[in-house]
Scaffold this motif. Sequence first.
Motif, mmCIF file in Angstrom:
data_model
loop_
_atom_site.group_PDB
_atom_site.id
_atom_site.type_symbol
_atom_site.label_atom_id
_atom_site.label_comp_id
_atom_site.label_asym_id
_atom_site.label_seq_id
_atom_site.Cartn_x
_atom_site.Cartn_y
_atom_site.Cartn_z
ATOM 1 N N ALA A 111 -10.299 -9.718 -6.860
ATOM 2 C CA ALA A 111 -11.839 -9.374 -7.894
ATOM 3 C C ALA A 111 -11.267 -9.622 -9.081
ATOM 4 N N ASP A 112 -10.551 -8.261 -9.136
ATOM 5 C CA ASP A 112 -10.366 -7.856 -10.439
ATOM 6 C C ASP A 112 -8.865 -7.238 -10.410
ATOM 7 N N LYS A 113 -8.362 -6.641 -11.332
ATOM 8 C CA LYS A 113 -7.574 -5.345 -11.766
ATOM 9 C C LYS A 113 -7.158 -4.629 -10.138
ATOM 10 N N GLN A 114 -8.495 -4.150 -10.492
ATOM 11 C CA GLN A 114 -7.814 -2.437 -9.604
ATOM 12 C C GLN A 114 -7.764 -3.274 -8.307
ATOM 13 N N GLU A 115 -8.208 -4.800 -8.162
ATOM 14 C CA GLU A 115 -8.027 -4.698 -6.739
ATOM 15 C C GLU A 115 -6.485 -5.173 -6.518
ATOM 16 N N LEU A 116 -6.311 -6.128 -7.688
ATOM 17 C CA LEU A 116 -4.835 -6.463 -8.302
ATOM 18 C C LEU A 116 -4.177 -5.577 -7.449
ATOM 19 N N ALA A 117 -4.059 -4.446 -8.918
ATOM 20 C CA ALA A 117 -2.887 -3.403 -8.856
ATOM 21 C C ALA A 117 -2.917 -2.683 -6.726
ATOM 22 N N ARG A 118 -4.318 -2.502 -6.347
ATOM 23 C CA ARG A 118 -3.855 -2.054 -5.534
ATOM 24 C C ARG A 118 -2.998 -2.354 -4.298
ATOM 25 N N ALA A 119 -3.092 -4.058 -3.965
ATOM 26 C CA ALA A 119 -2.184 -5.004 -3.309
ATOM 27 C C ALA A 119 -1.106 -4.731 -3.613
ATOM 28 N N ALA A 120 -0.478 -4.919 -4.835
ATOM 29 C CA ALA A 120 0.435 -4.657 -5.278
ATOM 30 C C ALA A 120 1.210 -3.422 -4.867
ATOM 31 N N VAL A 121 0.963 -2.470 -5.557
ATOM 32 C CA VAL A 121 1.253 -1.048 -4.483
ATOM 33 C C VAL A 121 1.521 -1.342 -3.290
ATOM 34 N N ALA A 122 0.758 -1.732 -2.421
ATOM 35 C CA ALA A 122 0.628 -1.886 -1.292
ATOM 36 C C ALA A 122 2.027 -2.909 -0.892
ATOM 37 N N HIS A 123 1.867 -3.132 -1.562
ATOM 38 C CA HIS A 123 2.919 -4.789 -1.126
ATOM 39 C C HIS A 123 3.979 -4.301 -1.875
ATOM 40 N N GLN A 124 4.504 -3.414 -2.757
ATOM 41 C CA GLN A 124 5.599 -2.771 -3.215
ATOM 42 C C GLN A 124 6.335 -1.927 -1.867
ATOM 43 N N GLY A 125 4.798 -1.177 -1.779
ATOM 44 C CA GLY A 125 5.411 0.002 -0.391
ATOM 45 C C GLY A 125 6.452 0.054 1.119
ATOM 46 N N GLN A 126 5.328 -1.565 1.496
ATOM 47 C CA GLN A 126 5.690 -2.538 2.528
ATOM 48 C C GLN A 126 7.431 -3.246 2.517
ATOM 49 N N GLN A 127 8.049 -2.720 1.212
ATOM 50 C CA GLN A 127 8.852 -3.246 0.846
ATOM 51 C C GLN A 127 10.346 -2.356 1.253
ATOM 52 N N ILE A 128 9.558 -0.565 1.867
ATOM 53 C CA ILE A 128 11.074 0.382 1.648
ATOM 54 C C ILE A 128 11.063 0.338 3.426
ATOM 55 N N HIS A 129 11.805 0.210 2.960
ATOM 56 C CA HIS A 129 12.631 1.043 4.932
ATOM 57 C C HIS A 129 13.143 1.818 4.672
ATOM 58 N N THR A 130 13.266 3.259 5.576
ATOM 59 C CA THR A 130 13.955 4.488 5.916
ATOM 60 C C THR A 130 14.740 4.360 7.133
#
Length: 204
Positions: free
Chosen positions: A56-75
Amino acid sequence: MHLKQPLRRRRGAQLEDALLTAAWGEIREHGYGGLTFEGVAARAHTSRSVVRRRWADKQELARAAVAHQGQQIHTDVPDTGTLRGDVLGLLSHASERLSGMLEMFIFRFGVHFAETGTSLAELRATYLGDRKSSMDAARRRAAERGEIDSAVVPTRISRLPFDLVRNEVIMTLGSVPVEVLEEIVDTIFLPLVQPGPAGDRRRS
């Protein structure tokens, strides 16, 4: 600047992955303040309406991008045979990863914090999602070896080495030297969790 290319037909998870990867790229390049639906669409080689239908807005988009980026990290939790070695390995990995992540959050999301009234801790929680702490596996193995009694290690103490490393990274904006990691483990963390006078005092 993005060269105009033909729109690509993608659907479902593939399309969302491309859009969120593009959004992260825009934030990395221009900061949250420069994030636009048009920029994301151009980077992902799609249309603005495709992006707007999902967020709906760039706040929502930014949060989704942060969550998506975090999902790429595997330790991968190291198995060195000792709690000291395992924790040092985890802290070394965390130091390298955090130096880039925190720099991104601090310098690229300043406008986001001001606009939304949220904090660095909340953005970090979005990035981490529901991932389990890598310390859990190290602590469990240490308990099986008899190095510690896992039942008496509070969550805050388990998090303490990572909190200290994160503070070092925030203050220096760089990776933490090995000698500092060793000091955190040897003089602060291990005396709190292993049997002995320090552990006895904590349990009492």
